[in-house]
Design an enzyme around this catalytic site. Sequence first.
Site, PDB file in Angstrom:
ATOM      1  CG  ASP A  58      -3.680   4.722  -1.691  1.00  0.00           C
ATOM      2  OD1 ASP A  58      -4.512   5.202  -0.888  1.00  0.00           O
ATOM      3  OD2 ASP A  58      -3.096   3.640  -1.497  1.00  0.00           O
ATOM      4  CG  ASP A  64      -1.743   1.202   1.420  1.00  0.00           C
ATOM      5  OD1 ASP A  64      -2.249   1.430   2.543  1.00  0.00           O
ATOM      6  OD2 ASP A  64      -1.879   1.961   0.434  1.00  0.00           O
TER       7      ASP A  64
HETATM    8  C1  LIG Z   1     -10.596   7.761   1.339  1.00  0.00           C
HETATM    9  C2  LIG Z   1     -10.913   6.351   1.013  1.00  0.00           C
HETATM   10  C3  LIG Z   1     -10.027   5.291   0.871  1.00  0.00           C
HETATM   11  C4  LIG Z   1      -8.591   5.413   1.015  1.00  0.00           C
HETATM   12  O1  LIG Z   1      -7.848   4.491   0.806  1.00  0.00           O
HETATM   13  C5  LIG Z   1     -10.807   4.148   0.557  1.00  0.00           C
HETATM   14  C6  LIG Z   1     -10.357   2.795   0.317  1.00  0.00           C
HETATM   15  N1  LIG Z   1     -10.591   2.122  -0.830  1.00  0.00           N
HETATM   16  N2  LIG Z   1     -10.076   0.885  -0.682  1.00  0.00           N
HETATM   17  C7  LIG Z   1      -9.527   0.813   0.548  1.00  0.00           C
HETATM   18  C8  LIG Z   1      -8.874  -0.217   1.237  1.00  0.00           C
HETATM   19  C9  LIG Z   1      -8.566  -1.552   0.930  1.00  0.00           C
HETATM   20  C10 LIG Z   1      -8.857  -2.252  -0.348  1.00  0.00           C
HETATM   21  N3  LIG Z   1     -10.195  -2.847  -0.216  1.00  0.00           N
HETATM   22  C11 LIG Z   1     -11.275  -2.285  -0.828  1.00  0.00           C
HETATM   23  C12 LIG Z   1     -12.482  -2.937  -0.714  1.00  0.00           C
HETATM   24  C13 LIG Z   1     -13.741  -2.693  -1.231  1.00  0.00           C
HETATM   25  C14 LIG Z   1     -14.095  -1.540  -2.133  1.00  0.00           C
HETATM   26  N4  LIG Z   1     -14.573  -3.670  -0.840  1.00  0.00           N
HETATM   27  C15 LIG Z   1     -16.004  -3.767  -1.196  1.00  0.00           C
HETATM   28  C16 LIG Z   1     -13.925  -4.535  -0.054  1.00  0.00           C
HETATM   29  C17 LIG Z   1     -14.538  -5.756   0.572  1.00  0.00           C
HETATM   30  C18 LIG Z   1     -12.589  -4.112   0.049  1.00  0.00           C
HETATM   31  C19 LIG Z   1     -11.430  -4.571   0.689  1.00  0.00           C
HETATM   32 CL1  LIG Z   1     -11.408  -5.953   1.670  1.00  0.00          CL
HETATM   33  N5  LIG Z   1     -10.276  -3.947   0.559  1.00  0.00           N
HETATM   34  N6  LIG Z   1      -7.959  -2.082   2.023  1.00  0.00           N
HETATM   35  C20 LIG Z   1      -7.492  -3.477   2.127  1.00  0.00           C
HETATM   36  C21 LIG Z   1      -7.833  -1.144   2.989  1.00  0.00           C
HETATM   37  C22 LIG Z   1      -7.206  -1.356   4.321  1.00  0.00           C
HETATM   38  C23 LIG Z   1      -8.397   0.051   2.538  1.00  0.00           C
HETATM   39  C24 LIG Z   1      -8.604   1.342   3.085  1.00  0.00           C
HETATM   40  N7  LIG Z   1      -9.233   2.306   2.417  1.00  0.00           N
HETATM   41  N8  LIG Z   1      -9.681   2.013   1.191  1.00  0.00           N
HETATM   42  C25 LIG Z   1     -12.110   4.536   0.560  1.00  0.00           C
HETATM   43  C26 LIG Z   1     -13.298   3.647   0.294  1.00  0.00           C
HETATM   44  N9  LIG Z   1     -12.156   5.860   0.818  1.00  0.00           N
HETATM   45  C27 LIG Z   1     -13.391   6.660   0.883  1.00  0.00           C
END
Ligand SMILES: Cc1c(C=O)c(-c2nnc3c4c(C[n+]5cc6c(C)n(C)c(C)c6c(Cl)n5)n(C)c(C)c4cnn23)c(C)n1C
Length: 331
Positions: free
Chosen positions: A220, A36
Amino acid sequence: ENGSAAAIPIDPRFDIAYVTPVTIGTPPQTLYLDFDTGSSDLWVFSSHTPESQVRGQRIYSPEKSSTAKLLAGHTWSILYGDGSGSLGNVYTDNFTVGGVTVTSQAVQTAQQVSYSFTSQSEIHGLVGLGFSTLNTVFPNGQLTFFDNAKSTLDSPVFTADLKWKKEGTYDFGFIDETKYTGEITYLPVQTDPGYWTFTSSGYAVGDGAFHPASIVGIADTGTSLTYLPAEVVTSYWGQVDGAVDSDYYGGYVFPCSSKLPSFTFGVGPANITIPASYINYAQITEGSPVCFGGLQSSSWLGVNIWGDVALKAAFVVFNGANPPTIGWAKK
Ligand SMILES: Cc1c(C=O)c(-c2nnc3c4c(C[n+]5cc6c(C)n(C)c(C)c6c(Cl)n5)n(C)c(C)c4cnn23)c(C)n1C
């Protein structure tokens, strides 16, 4: 010593996240971690994680590693952009990915993980590849795997070649010319507060005119989608019949039968085009006629995020020289 490791999509249906095999300790314990560039903590599910919070993940057991050393009095706690989080203690141990070994890497063992981590059995932890200033270990911040490995690499770089619904690679220490076409365009990186922050030179929707603009955002690999300013995403989704920014679904959704335009973003004098297929991210639920967009608004985030939807359209060089730069090439 250079290295290369696979970036494997955790779900064959749509690109939620990518994991990469690593080994930790002696004898080596293999885990699959999410690399990441948007964070700088290396943390893992461990023998310290309550059983009620472990659901199929592989764990790191420092007590089974002859080279593990507790970093006494050190703790960590991290919160991610999607509201997920984790916290725990810190060990140092041997850490290897793709043949590159760091002998005394800070490995943060989880004592608590949020439910979204518990529910995702394919992700056994994260490897932060942001700048070490973002590391959350207290009282002394720790160095990332890349910062520790840099001096042993031929060149202080790593590259990301993520792919749509396929296995890609992370390379460490070298640039593989076979992985891209044309030239790599390097841009300056703003390292404060610690993300790979660069400025895109504008955008175009489909075959439409290019709109020069300065879009400051972070590259990212840990974010699935791509979040851009409201005027950009409004201009994009305005070209899609039936697309709406839905409070109910939490973003732009559209009829799965709609034809999507591609999206082009500027990188200096060059540009990268994200194919329409990457922006048709996923059906809301299996079989639903409603699809969720891969381009979403950043207006409520306070930062623009070039996540996997954009990164997998390019070959990206994260150059850790002084000063750091970020390179973009078509592929
Ligand atoms: C400001 C921001 C983000 C900044 O980063 C963000 C985001 N977008 N994907 C991830 C992330 C992920 C990737 N990820 C995305 C997932 C989605 C869209 N779904 C449905 C599942 C089940 C996911 C998993 Cl397990 N993992 N991981 C593993 C982590 C720790 C994340 C943290 N944030 N994140 C979102 C949704 N937003 C609003």
